[in-house]
Design an enzyme around this catalytic site. Structure first.
Site, PDB file in Angstrom:
ATOM      1  CE1 TYR A  62      -4.229  -1.606   0.267  1.00  0.00           C
ATOM      2  CE2 TYR A  62      -3.120  -3.068   1.788  1.00  0.00           C
ATOM      3  CZ  TYR A  62      -4.208  -2.778   0.993  1.00  0.00           C
ATOM      4  OH  TYR A  62      -5.257  -3.651   0.909  1.00  0.00           O
ATOM      5  CE1 TYR A 116      -1.748  -4.653   5.070  1.00  0.00           C
ATOM      6  CE2 TYR A 116      -3.334  -6.401   5.428  1.00  0.00           C
ATOM      7  CZ  TYR A 116      -2.781  -5.211   5.810  1.00  0.00           C
ATOM      8  OH  TYR A 116      -3.234  -4.583   6.926  1.00  0.00           O
ATOM      9  CD  GLU A 172     -10.294 -10.883   8.973  1.00  0.00           C
ATOM     10  OE1 GLU A 172     -10.191 -11.786   9.831  1.00  0.00           O
ATOM     11  OE2 GLU A 172      -9.757 -10.929   7.877  1.00  0.00           O
TER      12      GLU A 172
HETATM   13  C1  FER Z   1      -5.756  -6.534   2.852  1.00  0.00           C
HETATM   14  C2  FER Z   1      -6.205  -5.627   3.770  1.00  0.00           C
HETATM   15  C3  FER Z   1      -6.631  -6.072   5.015  1.00  0.00           C
HETATM   16  C4  FER Z   1      -5.744  -7.883   3.173  1.00  0.00           C
HETATM   17  C5  FER Z   1      -6.169  -8.322   4.407  1.00  0.00           C
HETATM   18  C6  FER Z   1      -6.617  -7.416   5.345  1.00  0.00           C
HETATM   19  C7  FER Z   1      -4.919  -9.975   2.483  1.00  0.00           C
HETATM   20  C8  FER Z   1      -7.027  -7.894   6.652  1.00  0.00           C
HETATM   21  C9  FER Z   1      -7.027  -7.094   7.714  1.00  0.00           C
HETATM   22  C10 FER Z   1      -7.314  -7.625   9.039  1.00  0.00           C
HETATM   23  O1  FER Z   1      -7.743  -8.758   9.155  1.00  0.00           O
HETATM   24  O2  FER Z   1      -7.072  -6.936  10.017  1.00  0.00           O
HETATM   25  O3  FER Z   1      -5.310  -6.155   1.636  1.00  0.00           O
HETATM   26  O4  FER Z   1      -5.280  -8.691   2.189  1.00  0.00           O
END
Ligand code: FER
Length: 177
Positions: free
Chosen positions: A20, A26, A71
């Protein structure tokens, strides 16, 4: 890197690494039509990793794909991938408690679902922290769908270099622990 993504079928089974513009790094594995695995390598929750998260995965138009999910922590995520252009845009909506206690979420989440659900009740949700960022995709791999070896170890120093240099996976895109 491959740049011939068109259909959803092309995107499913893809393994991506991206950074990012705020520096957070990530790794995402699009495991199948409704499942993702991922590792977080940089940023507020670096070190966190997750397997078999249910997600909504769609094609918006040729070569443009959207992944959205919520989540167990209460964090919501909406990601748009343009793999042919090596860019994506993500928006993460963190509950207040993750911003205040990120360390609770920095683990192999699958072994601690109860702790995530207890924490989201115990601590504050609002105000949320919204993080909208563009990212540059630095790696695209064709891992195939339902490959259980793509995300099978915790993130470690140097893992992304191992993946990008081709050392991590064998010729069948398998990683042995
Ligand atoms: C992403 C941005 C956020 C990502 C996962 C998350 C795998 C997850 C964040 C979290 O669980 O806190 O690009 O890609």
């Amino acid at each position: 890197m491959t740049n011939n993504f068109e259909t959803l079928e092309d995107f499913l089974g893809t393994h991506l690494i991206y950074t990012y513009d705020n520096g957070w790094e990530y790794e995402m594995y699009v495991k199948n039509e409704n499942t993702i695995d991922y590792r977080i390598h940089g940023g507020m929750v670096a070190g966190r990793w997750v397997r078999d998260q249910e997600a909504n995965i769609v094609k918006l138009t040729e070569g443009v794909f959207k992944i959205t999910w919520t989540e167990p922590t209460g964090t919501d995520v909406a990601l748009d991938f343009l793999p042919n252009k090596q860019i994506m845009h993500g928006t993460i909506f963190f509950p207040k408690w993750v911003e205040e206690h990120p360390e609770i979420t920095v683990t192999y989440q699958n072994d601690h679902i109860d702790l995530m659900e207890a924490s989201r009740e115990k601590y504050d949700t609002y105000p949320k922290l919204v993080v909208p960022e563009f990212a540059k995709i630095s790696y695209v791999g064709n891992a195939g769908q339902n490959n259980e070896t793509v995300v099978n170890v915790a993130p470690y120093e140097g893992i992304l270099e191992d993946i990008r240099s081709g050392k991590f996976f064998d010729e069948n895109y398998q990683h042995s622990k």
